[in-house]
Design a protein around this motif. Structure first.
Motif: not given
Length: 400
Positions: A27, A115, A151, A175, A308, A377
């Motif tokens: 990350y 997270h 996230p 993310h 992710l 991103w």
């Protein structure tokens, strides 16, 4: 602190970037690179507890990278004492810690990325020392933070629940897959998924996987091998399918984590040694290769802040089976098969249905690729910059 007439100077803790990188490090690497690419709205200054080499850092298109900050061999001493003492003379406007190891003292504005809350919500999935540390420090860190980034909406609500933090202080910044997670040329009509159910003696495996997953079309599981990721129930599902006469090959991609031993032993005790192969810690390039040759990602995690691998698989055009609750269901957004992660039979039924229906695979591939367009991103960097500017404009007070 009033609004500035110059770029905000942000100290970004890059201690987690030393290889091999896992969740927080990946990350931090992707976000830092995107912040540098996004432009001059902020001067992002890498700060680290220890020395890093150039390869640990993403490329900075605007200038050579120089890591600053006081070094200290003990992370806890650096985080709780050395770093707060150094910050007032650093010339920075704020500090961003992209993980859980953040200062609990000092006056400098602080942004923290939390997270997930699994260590508090599911302490049985973590070592006792980690749980004790989280119970001691997570709430003070959250209260010290000027703003918190997380996230997913699921994770935001979990932070509110477990840390008693007002919702307006928590900012959801999703993310994203790295930009090299994309379909390989000619791969969208993916390997025939029936191959995942063939006997394990055909040629053509991606390098190093062995005969048990020799054909393209194996199932792929990605993550740290630990109880929270729910590999055990996936193995039970495969054993049920085998008893029903359906041989399904599986690749396990990820490093060994806490209590991995009993999980790996189940491969043999369930009679799956000929169907399952494990690939140790893999690079992103290797993971893309594995996703390109797979028929589906099966990701039945019991607790996630995001998930992710779901987004990465979708960006590669790989169908996904994942949990019907929490962040995985939120991330899937209607583009995956959702199953009860505590029900191996339901998991096995979903696998069999996916592997025997080309129409379903094509539909999930299409939906997944559409879903993957919502993440980048660059978008995460822009939203993070918005948080930085809100923090600076708040004169260091907590911000919503």
């Amino acid at each position: 602190m009033a609004a500035l007439d110059r770029p905000v100077r942000v100290g970004f803790d890059v201690t987690s970037l030393r290889s091999p990188r896992t969740g927080v490090g990946r990350y931090a690497h992707e976000l830092l690179g995107a912040l540098w690419r996004t432009g001059p709205e902020a001067a992002i200054v890498p700060v680290s507890q220890r020395s890093l080499v150039a390869d640990d850092l993403p490329w900075n298109p605007s200038s050579p990278v120089r890591v600053t900050g006081p070094h200290c061999p003990i992370r806890a001493v650096w985080t709780l004492g050395v770093l707060p003492a150094w910050l007032p003379s650093s010339g920075l406007d704020l500090l961003h810690v992209p993980g859980y190891a953040a200062p609990v003292s000092g006056r400098m504005p602080l942004v923290v990325t939390l997270h997930d809350m699994s260590v508090l919500a599911c302490p049985e999935f973590h070592p006792l020392a980690r749980v004790a540390r989280a119970r001691l420090l997570l709430r003070p860190i959250a209260r010290r933070a000027t703003a918190i980034i997380t996230p997913s909406l699921w994770s935001k609500l979990e932070i509110v629940r477990w840390l008693d933090i007002p919702e307006e202080r928590i900012h959801v910044v999703a993310h994203a897959p790295a930009r090299w997670f994309r379909p390989a040329p000619g791969s969208l009509e993916a390997p025939d998924a029936r191959d995942a159910m063939d006997a394990p003696d055909a040629p053509g495996a991606p390098d190093g996987l062995g005969a048990a997953v020799a054909r393209p079309g194996y199932l792929l599981w990605v993550g740290t091998v630990e109880p929270r990721k729910n590999l055990g129930r996936l193995l039970e599902a495969l054993a049920m399918l085998r008893r029903d006469g359906q041989w399904v090959n599986l690749v396990i991609a990820g490093r060994l984590g806490w209590k991995h031993g009993p999980l790996l032993k189940r491969i043999a005790t369930l009679g799956l040694a000929g169907q399952v192969r494990r690939v140790d810690f893999v690079t992103d390039a290797r993971l893309v290769d594995l996703m390109t040759h797979a028929s589906a990602l099966v990701y039945p995690s019991l607790y996630e802040g995001f998930g992710l691998p779901i987004a990465e698989a979708m960006a590669c055009g790989l169908p996904v089976i994942t949990s019907d609750r929490g962040a995985p269901a939120e991330v899937a957004g209607g583009a995956a098969m959702l199953v009860d992660p505590e029900d191996p039979r339901a998991m096995g039924d979903a696998i069999a249905r996916l592997l025997t229906s080309g129409e379903l695979r094509s539909e999930l591939r299409r939906r997944g690729l559409e879903r993957a367009q919502v993440w980048s991103w660059e978008a995460a960097a822009r939203q993070t910059l918005d948080v930085y500017h809100a923090v600076v404009g708040s004169n260091g007070r907590t911000v919503g």
